[in-house]
Design an enzyme around this catalytic site. Structure first.
Site, PDB file in Angstrom:
ATOM      1  CG  ASN A 154      -3.353  -5.125   3.750  1.00 45.59           C
ATOM      2  OD1 ASN A 154      -2.608  -5.959   3.444  1.00 45.59           O
ATOM      3  ND2 ASN A 154      -2.752  -3.703   3.624  1.00 45.59           N
ATOM      4  CB  CYS A 160       2.243  -5.289   2.234  1.00 48.70           C
ATOM      5  SG  CYS A 160       1.194  -4.942   3.755  1.00 48.70           S
ATOM      6  CG  HIS A 188      -0.760  -5.952  -1.069  1.00 43.55           C
ATOM      7  ND1 HIS A 188      -1.081  -6.889  -0.131  1.00 43.55           N
ATOM      8  CD2 HIS A 188      -0.508  -4.776  -0.370  1.00 43.55           C
ATOM      9  CE1 HIS A 188      -1.142  -6.513   0.858  1.00 43.55           C
ATOM     10  NE2 HIS A 188      -0.694  -5.093   0.913  1.00 43.55           N
TER      11      HIS A 188
HETATM   12  N1  ACO Z   1     -13.866   5.296  10.050  1.00 43.48           N
HETATM   13  C1  ACO Z   1     -14.450   6.535   9.582  1.00 43.48           C
HETATM   14  N2  ACO Z   1     -13.712   7.598   9.679  1.00 43.48           N
HETATM   15  C2  ACO Z   1     -12.266   7.291   9.563  1.00 43.48           C
HETATM   16  C3  ACO Z   1     -11.729   5.781   9.615  1.00 43.48           C
HETATM   17  C4  ACO Z   1     -12.655   4.904   9.808  1.00 43.48           C
HETATM   18  N3  ACO Z   1     -12.504   3.548   9.986  1.00 43.48           N
HETATM   19  N4  ACO Z   1     -10.631   5.935   9.444  1.00 43.48           N
HETATM   20  C5  ACO Z   1     -10.036   7.288   9.289  1.00 43.48           C
HETATM   21  N5  ACO Z   1     -11.104   7.878   9.223  1.00 43.48           N
HETATM   22  C6  ACO Z   1     -11.178   9.392   9.036  1.00 43.48           C
HETATM   23  C7  ACO Z   1      -9.811  10.240   9.545  1.00 43.48           C
HETATM   24  O1  ACO Z   1      -9.666  10.086  10.580  1.00 43.48           O
HETATM   25  C8  ACO Z   1     -10.136  11.474   8.577  1.00 43.48           C
HETATM   26  O2  ACO Z   1     -10.989  12.456   9.298  1.00 43.48           O
HETATM   27  P1  ACO Z   1     -10.575  13.863   9.449  1.00 43.48           P
HETATM   28  O3  ACO Z   1     -10.633  14.305   7.843  1.00 43.48           O
HETATM   29  O4  ACO Z   1     -11.614  14.529  10.213  1.00 43.48           O
HETATM   30  O5  ACO Z   1      -9.132  13.869   9.847  1.00 43.48           O
HETATM   31  C9  ACO Z   1     -10.653  10.981   7.382  1.00 43.48           C
HETATM   32  O6  ACO Z   1     -11.171   9.766   7.823  1.00 43.48           O
HETATM   33  C10 ACO Z   1      -9.933  10.904   6.118  1.00 43.48           C
HETATM   34  O7  ACO Z   1      -8.662   9.986   6.496  1.00 43.48           O
HETATM   35  P2  ACO Z   1      -7.500   9.710   5.218  1.00 43.48           P
HETATM   36  O8  ACO Z   1      -6.473   8.715   6.008  1.00 43.48           O
HETATM   37  O9  ACO Z   1      -7.199  10.986   4.642  1.00 43.48           O
HETATM   38  O10 ACO Z   1      -8.701   8.856   4.432  1.00 43.48           O
HETATM   39  P3  ACO Z   1      -8.110   8.274   2.979  1.00 43.48           P
HETATM   40  O11 ACO Z   1      -9.312   8.221   2.030  1.00 43.48           O
HETATM   41  O12 ACO Z   1      -6.714   8.218   2.824  1.00 43.48           O
HETATM   42  O13 ACO Z   1      -8.235   6.421   3.240  1.00 43.48           O
HETATM   43  C11 ACO Z   1      -6.869   4.603   3.897  1.00 43.48           C
HETATM   44  C12 ACO Z   1      -7.726   5.717   4.373  1.00 43.48           C
HETATM   45  C13 ACO Z   1      -8.267   3.502   3.627  1.00 43.48           C
HETATM   46  C14 ACO Z   1      -6.135   3.997   4.978  1.00 43.48           C
HETATM   47  C15 ACO Z   1      -6.094   4.801   2.732  1.00 43.48           C
HETATM   48  O14 ACO Z   1      -5.441   5.922   2.853  1.00 43.48           O
HETATM   49  C16 ACO Z   1      -5.474   3.662   2.335  1.00 43.48           C
HETATM   50  O15 ACO Z   1      -5.904   2.666   1.844  1.00 43.48           O
HETATM   51  N6  ACO Z   1      -3.900   3.841   2.364  1.00 43.48           N
HETATM   52  C17 ACO Z   1      -3.062   2.947   1.935  1.00 43.48           C
HETATM   53  C18 ACO Z   1      -2.772   1.783   2.921  1.00 43.48           C
HETATM   54  C19 ACO Z   1      -1.912   0.629   2.390  1.00 43.48           C
HETATM   55  O16 ACO Z   1      -1.943   0.373   1.155  1.00 43.48           O
HETATM   56  N7  ACO Z   1      -1.190  -0.032   3.094  1.00 43.48           N
HETATM   57  C20 ACO Z   1      -0.397  -0.836   2.226  1.00 43.48           C
HETATM   58  C21 ACO Z   1       0.385  -1.736   2.955  1.00 43.48           C
HETATM   59  S1  ACO Z   1       0.190  -2.135   4.602  1.00 43.48           S
HETATM   60  C22 ACO Z   1       1.392  -2.985   4.992  1.00 43.48           C
HETATM   61  O17 ACO Z   1       2.587  -2.787   4.305  1.00 43.48           O
HETATM   62  C23 ACO Z   1       1.367  -3.660   6.275  1.00 43.48           C
END
Ligand code: ACO
Length: 323
Positions: A280, A114, A250
């Site tokens: 993304n 990314c 990004h």
């Molecule tokens: N629908 C419903 N529930 C979901 C989903 C979904 N699509 N995905 C995850 N959950 C659930 C999880 O299983 C978890 O459930 P649990 O509490 O029962 O275990 C709950 O939601 C919370 O999960 P988290 O991962 O803690 O959620 P978070 O608020 O952190 O959001 C996300 C997740 C959107 C992925 C976020 O962490 C994020 O954006 N992270 C950064 C990603 C990023 O920036 N990547 C950058 C580069 S990408 C690259 O380089 C290719």
């Protein structure tokens, strides 16, 4: 007098197929509401089965050349940032080179996930400032839909396909922060964080693999590292966050974008946001946002822009540039 790499053209291409969040409700335990509130994403584009990264990249490159009023004959080098090249080799950049009808100069891919477009801009700037190229086509293009695990709701709802491109041209500046063009860059990586975000396959492991991400761990690094790298790039240019007209981040997650802007002391009115429409798109997200930001009338000549990105590696960086 000082040489500067000035943006003289910008363009983008998005595949025709638009997939709203509701599509995922049919096959996964997820909801439009969860995806919107946790990521800010409402829809994304997916490439057609026969559409490859170099197809997307070529269309974005053609649009940037038209915007610049130039042809492929005017370009000395192509740098294509991607983690999803059509083939193991040759590079997708040389495929674009052939498709544009460019028979001189050189072309190569950059892979920093990314952060790829920021790394590509840094490399293009170095080529221009060292006299190895006068005009460089810098492209970010991805087909992340090809490396999704469609059973993993925590990743497959977040990514999209697309491409964006800039034409950089060497122009003379005064050597001050009032100059147009790239003013400073800051690039970083730390391979100790490999397990936070990776694809569990590749040529040498004899499979294609799927994207794996510990999203909440990546999140934890993102705001802090993005703010710091943006501030370093600005400081190297003799500027501060107060001077910034546009953060063009990004586009991974609206909460990361908001958190970084807040830490930099800037309101969301100064941020170009496209994550709701594109998801993304990895290395394509910044040039896509620059192109859309210009189309919307947000980005204007003379504006001070800071771009920042973080991704697999971890790799992260920022570029301060005057449009
Ligand atoms: N629908 C419903 N529930 C979901 C989903 C979904 N699509 N995905 C995850 N959950 C659930 C999880 O299983 C978890 O459930 P649990 O509490 O029962 O275990 C709950 O939601 C919370 O999960 P988290 O991962 O803690 O959620 P978070 O608020 O952190 O959001 C996300 C997740 C959107 C992925 C976020 O962490 C994020 O954006 N992270 C950064 C990603 C990023 O920036 N990547 C950058 C580069 S990408 C690259 O380089 C290719």
């Amino acid at each position: 007098m000082a040489g500067r790499s000035v943006v003289v053209g910008v363009g983008h291409y998005l595949p025709e197929r638009i997939v709203p969040n509701s599509e995922f409700e049919k096959t996964l335990d997820t909801s439009d509401e969860w995806i919107r509130t946790r990521s800010g994403i409402e829809r994304r584009h997916f490439a057609a089965d026969d559409e490859t990264t170099s197809d997307l990249a070529t269309k974005a490159a053609e649009a940037a050349l038209v915007d610049a009023g130039l042809t492929a004959d005017d370009i000395d080098a192509i740098i294509l940032a991607t983690s999803t090249a059509d083939l193991t080799f040759p590079s997708a950049a040389t495929m674009v080179q052939a498709r544009l009808g460019m028979t001189k100069g050189f072309a190569f891919d950059v892979q920093a996930v990314c952060a790829g477009f920021v790394f590509a801009l840094g490399n293009a700037n170095a080529l221009i400032l060292s006299g190895q190229a006068k005009r460089v086509l810098v492209i970010g293009a991805e087909t992340f839909s090809r490396i999704m695990d469609w059973t993993d709701r925590s990743t497959c709802v977040l990514f999209g396909d697309g491409a964006g491109a800039l034409v950089l041209e060497k122009q003379e500046g005064r050597g001050t922060s009032d100059d147009r063009g790239i003013l400073a860059t800051d690039l970083n990586s730390d391979g100790r964080y490999k397990d936070l975000l990776y694809v569990d396959g590749g040529v040498s492991t004899q499979s294609t693999g799927h994207l794996r991400m510990q999203g909440n761990q990546v999140f934890r690094h993102a705001v802090e590292k993005l703010t710091k790298t943006a501030e370093i790039a600005l400081e190297r240019a003799g500027l501060t966050c107060d001077d910034v007209d546009w953060i063009v981040p990004h586009q991974a997650n609206i909460r990361i974008i908001q958190g970084t802007a807040k830490k930099m002391g800037l309101p969301m009115e100064n941020v170009v946001v496209t994550v709701q429409d594109h998801g993304n798109t990895s290395a394509a997200s910044i040039p896509l946002a620059l192109s859309v930001g210009k189309q919307r009338g947000q980005i204007k000549p003379g504006d001070l822009i800071v771009t920042e990105a973080i991704g697999g590696g971890l790799a992260w960086g920022a570029v301060a540039l005057r449009w």
